[in-house]
Design an enzyme around this catalytic site. Structure first.
Site, PDB file in Angstrom:
ATOM      1  N   SER A  33      22.910  25.704  14.086  1.00  0.00           N
ATOM      2  CA  SER A  33      23.582  26.448  13.143  1.00  0.00           C
ATOM      3  C   SER A  33      25.191  26.335  12.984  1.00  0.00           C
ATOM      4  O   SER A  33      25.576  26.346  14.001  1.00  0.00           O
ATOM      5  CB  SER A  33      23.309  27.914  13.541  1.00  0.00           C
ATOM      6  N   HIS A  65      21.537  25.479   7.573  1.00  0.00           N
ATOM      7  CA  HIS A  65      20.589  24.307   7.968  1.00  0.00           C
ATOM      8  C   HIS A  65      20.239  23.842   6.629  1.00  0.00           C
ATOM      9  O   HIS A  65      19.586  24.242   5.736  1.00  0.00           O
ATOM     10  CB  HIS A  65      19.498  25.009   8.363  1.00  0.00           C
ATOM     11  N   HIS A  87      12.853  27.391  13.110  1.00  0.00           N
ATOM     12  CA  HIS A  87      12.952  28.115  14.174  1.00  0.00           C
ATOM     13  C   HIS A  87      11.707  29.005  14.141  1.00  0.00           C
ATOM     14  O   HIS A  87      11.046  29.226  13.288  1.00  0.00           O
ATOM     15  CB  HIS A  87      14.284  29.254  13.924  1.00  0.00           C
ATOM     16  N   TYR A  89      11.483  32.259  14.702  1.00  0.00           N
ATOM     17  CA  TYR A  89      11.837  33.590  13.969  1.00  0.00           C
ATOM     18  C   TYR A  89      11.901  33.592  12.483  1.00  0.00           C
ATOM     19  O   TYR A  89      11.387  34.389  11.767  1.00  0.00           O
ATOM     20  CB  TYR A  89      13.195  34.034  14.298  1.00  0.00           C
ATOM     21  N   GLU A  90      11.586  32.127  11.819  1.00  0.00           N
ATOM     22  CA  GLU A  90      11.360  31.911  10.612  1.00  0.00           C
ATOM     23  C   GLU A  90       9.931  32.069  10.175  1.00  0.00           C
ATOM     24  O   GLU A  90       9.291  32.028   9.018  1.00  0.00           O
ATOM     25  CB  GLU A  90      11.817  30.650   9.959  1.00  0.00           C
ATOM     26  N   ALA A 117      24.153  27.135  18.578  1.00  0.00           N
ATOM     27  CA  ALA A 117      24.915  28.186  18.652  1.00  0.00           C
ATOM     28  C   ALA A 117      24.368  29.230  19.546  1.00  0.00           C
ATOM     29  O   ALA A 117      23.136  29.449  19.477  1.00  0.00           O
ATOM     30  CB  ALA A 117      25.204  28.689  17.149  1.00  0.00           C
ATOM     31  N   MET A 215      18.273  31.296  20.015  1.00  0.00           N
ATOM     32  CA  MET A 215      16.858  31.476  19.464  1.00  0.00           C
ATOM     33  C   MET A 215      16.193  30.041  19.149  1.00  0.00           C
ATOM     34  O   MET A 215      15.538  30.086  18.235  1.00  0.00           O
ATOM     35  CB  MET A 215      17.182  32.378  18.094  1.00  0.00           C
ATOM     36  N   SER A 216      16.654  29.213  20.053  1.00  0.00           N
ATOM     37  CA  SER A 216      15.977  27.780  19.502  1.00  0.00           C
ATOM     38  C   SER A 216      15.945  26.899  20.959  1.00  0.00           C
ATOM     39  O   SER A 216      15.785  27.312  21.786  1.00  0.00           O
ATOM     40  CB  SER A 216      16.948  27.040  18.384  1.00  0.00           C
ATOM     41  N   ASN A 239      29.744  33.588  20.282  1.00  0.00           N
ATOM     42  CA  ASN A 239      30.138  35.131  20.163  1.00  0.00           C
ATOM     43  C   ASN A 239      29.682  35.753  21.705  1.00  0.00           C
ATOM     44  O   ASN A 239      29.131  34.735  22.293  1.00  0.00           O
ATOM     45  CB  ASN A 239      29.279  35.821  19.327  1.00  0.00           C
ATOM     46  N   HIS A 254      25.690  36.709  11.561  1.00  0.00           N
ATOM     47  CA  HIS A 254      25.359  35.156  11.365  1.00  0.00           C
ATOM     48  C   HIS A 254      26.694  34.400  10.747  1.00  0.00           C
ATOM     49  O   HIS A 254      26.680  33.418  10.982  1.00  0.00           O
ATOM     50  CB  HIS A 254      24.057  34.979  10.655  1.00  0.00           C
TER      51      HIS A 254
HETATM   52  N1  HPA Z   1      22.090  35.671  20.592  1.00  0.00           N
HETATM   53  C1  HPA Z   1      20.960  35.003  20.235  1.00  0.00           C
HETATM   54  N2  HPA Z   1      21.069  33.796  19.447  1.00  0.00           N
HETATM   55  C2  HPA Z   1      22.391  33.535  19.355  1.00  0.00           C
HETATM   56  C3  HPA Z   1      23.852  34.375  19.514  1.00  0.00           C
HETATM   57  C4  HPA Z   1      23.353  35.579  20.356  1.00  0.00           C
HETATM   58  O1  HPA Z   1      24.321  36.430  20.685  1.00  0.00           O
HETATM   59  N3  HPA Z   1      24.690  33.747  18.882  1.00  0.00           N
HETATM   60  C5  HPA Z   1      24.353  32.775  18.311  1.00  0.00           C
HETATM   61  N4  HPA Z   1      23.176  32.635  18.547  1.00  0.00           N
END
Ligand code: HPA
Length: 283
Positions: A33, A65, A87, A89-90, A117, A215-216, A239, A254
């Site tokens: 991402s 993406h 992903h 989650y998609e 990320a 998440m990947s 973050n 995001h």
């Molecule tokens: N959690 C999960 N996936 C992420 C995060 C997070 O804090 N930041 C960027 N991708």
């Protein structure tokens, strides 16, 4: 994607790609991402193939993406860059999520570089930090190798003692040192998403030994390793993971993830270029 057609799906995808390529790629890079701009570094012999031209590749549904494959020379090394990933989650099954890794292996790629990320969990990790993933914890609740086994695609029970190649990690740290670029080791916990974690989940992940969360990456790493490729993965801390920010009211968005990835991602590009330039081991 039906499990018993997995081999055929890989063949169909490589047929759509292979005839465009002047030489087999040696390295594949998956851009996470906000890191898609790194594909712009490939200028020589550049060939772009949109995902909608490749059977089994779905158009991306997430901002950040692009959904295209960029082939070309990076520091004289033929690379295949996935600008956009699929992903879990998609709503994709893990066969679709990991099709790019299988395609890379079938095209003869030896080294798969994954980027992502992530939220920082370990104390000492700050926004913008770059980590080399040393191991992972799969919390997605599924394994991409589940299903009817096909010997042509790898072993039934592949060893996962060293998913992330120790020699390549060593070379990554050497390349980082040459650039004077701080690089940390991190264990990556993969969550299914798409909601970010709760603070209690982050405490659980920390207790389990995770340093970053995303998440990947993990499904692709498992398949890449099982397919016999070396794997190297980099996590960009975009973050503080939920509940760990200095400001307790801080929301994870995001947009902020994309912004930080874009801002700090250049260093990751520099690192990958340096790695290929200084250490690429000929076949
Ligand atoms: N959690 C999960 N996936 C992420 C995060 C997070 O804090 N930041 C960027 N991708």
């Amino acid at each position: 994607m039906l499990k018993d057609t997995l081999y055929n799906s890989v063949q169909a995808a490589i047929e759509a790609i292979q005839h465009h390529l002047p030489a087999p790629p040696r390295v594949a890079i998956v851009l996470g991402s906000g890191l898609g701009f790194l594909a712009d570094r490939v200028i020589h012999n550049r060939i772009v193939i949109d995902y909608d031209q490749i059977p089994g590749f779905e158009p991306p549904t997430v901002e950040g993406h692009a959904g295209r494959l960029v082939y070309g020379d990076l520091e004289g090394v033929p690379v295949l860059i996935y600008q956009g990933r699929f992903h879990y989650y998609e709503g994709h099954d893990l066969a679709t999520v990991t099709l790019p890794a299988r395609v890379a292996a079938a095209l003869g790629v030896k080294l798969m570089i994954l980027t992502a990320a992530t939220g920082g969990i370990a104390t000492g990790l700050a926004q913008g930090d770059l980590c080399c993933i040393s191991d992972h914890i799969n919390m997605i609740g599924a394994n991409p190798l589940r299903g009817r086994h096909d010997e042509r695609l790898g072993k039934r029970f592949p060893d996962m003692t060293e998913v992330y190649s120790q020699p390549w990690r060593h070379l990554a740290f050497q390349a980082a040192a040459m650039l004077n670029l701080p690089l940390k080791n991190a264990i990556y916990a993969a969550m299914p998403g798409p909601s970010y974690e709760t603070p209690a989940e982050v405490r659980m992940l920390r207790a389990l030994g995770a340093d970053v969360v995303g998440m990947s990456t993990v499904p692709e790493a498992i398949v890449a390793r099982a397919s016999g490729m070396d794997v190297l993965a980099f996590a960009m801390v975009t973050n503080a993971a939920a509940g760990l920010a200095d400001d307790p009211n801080m929301e994870i968005t995001h947009d902020d993830v994309l912004e930080v990835a874009k801002h700090s991602g250049q260093r990751l590009g520099d690192l990958i270029v340096k790695l290929l330039n200084s250490h690429f081991i000929p076949k």
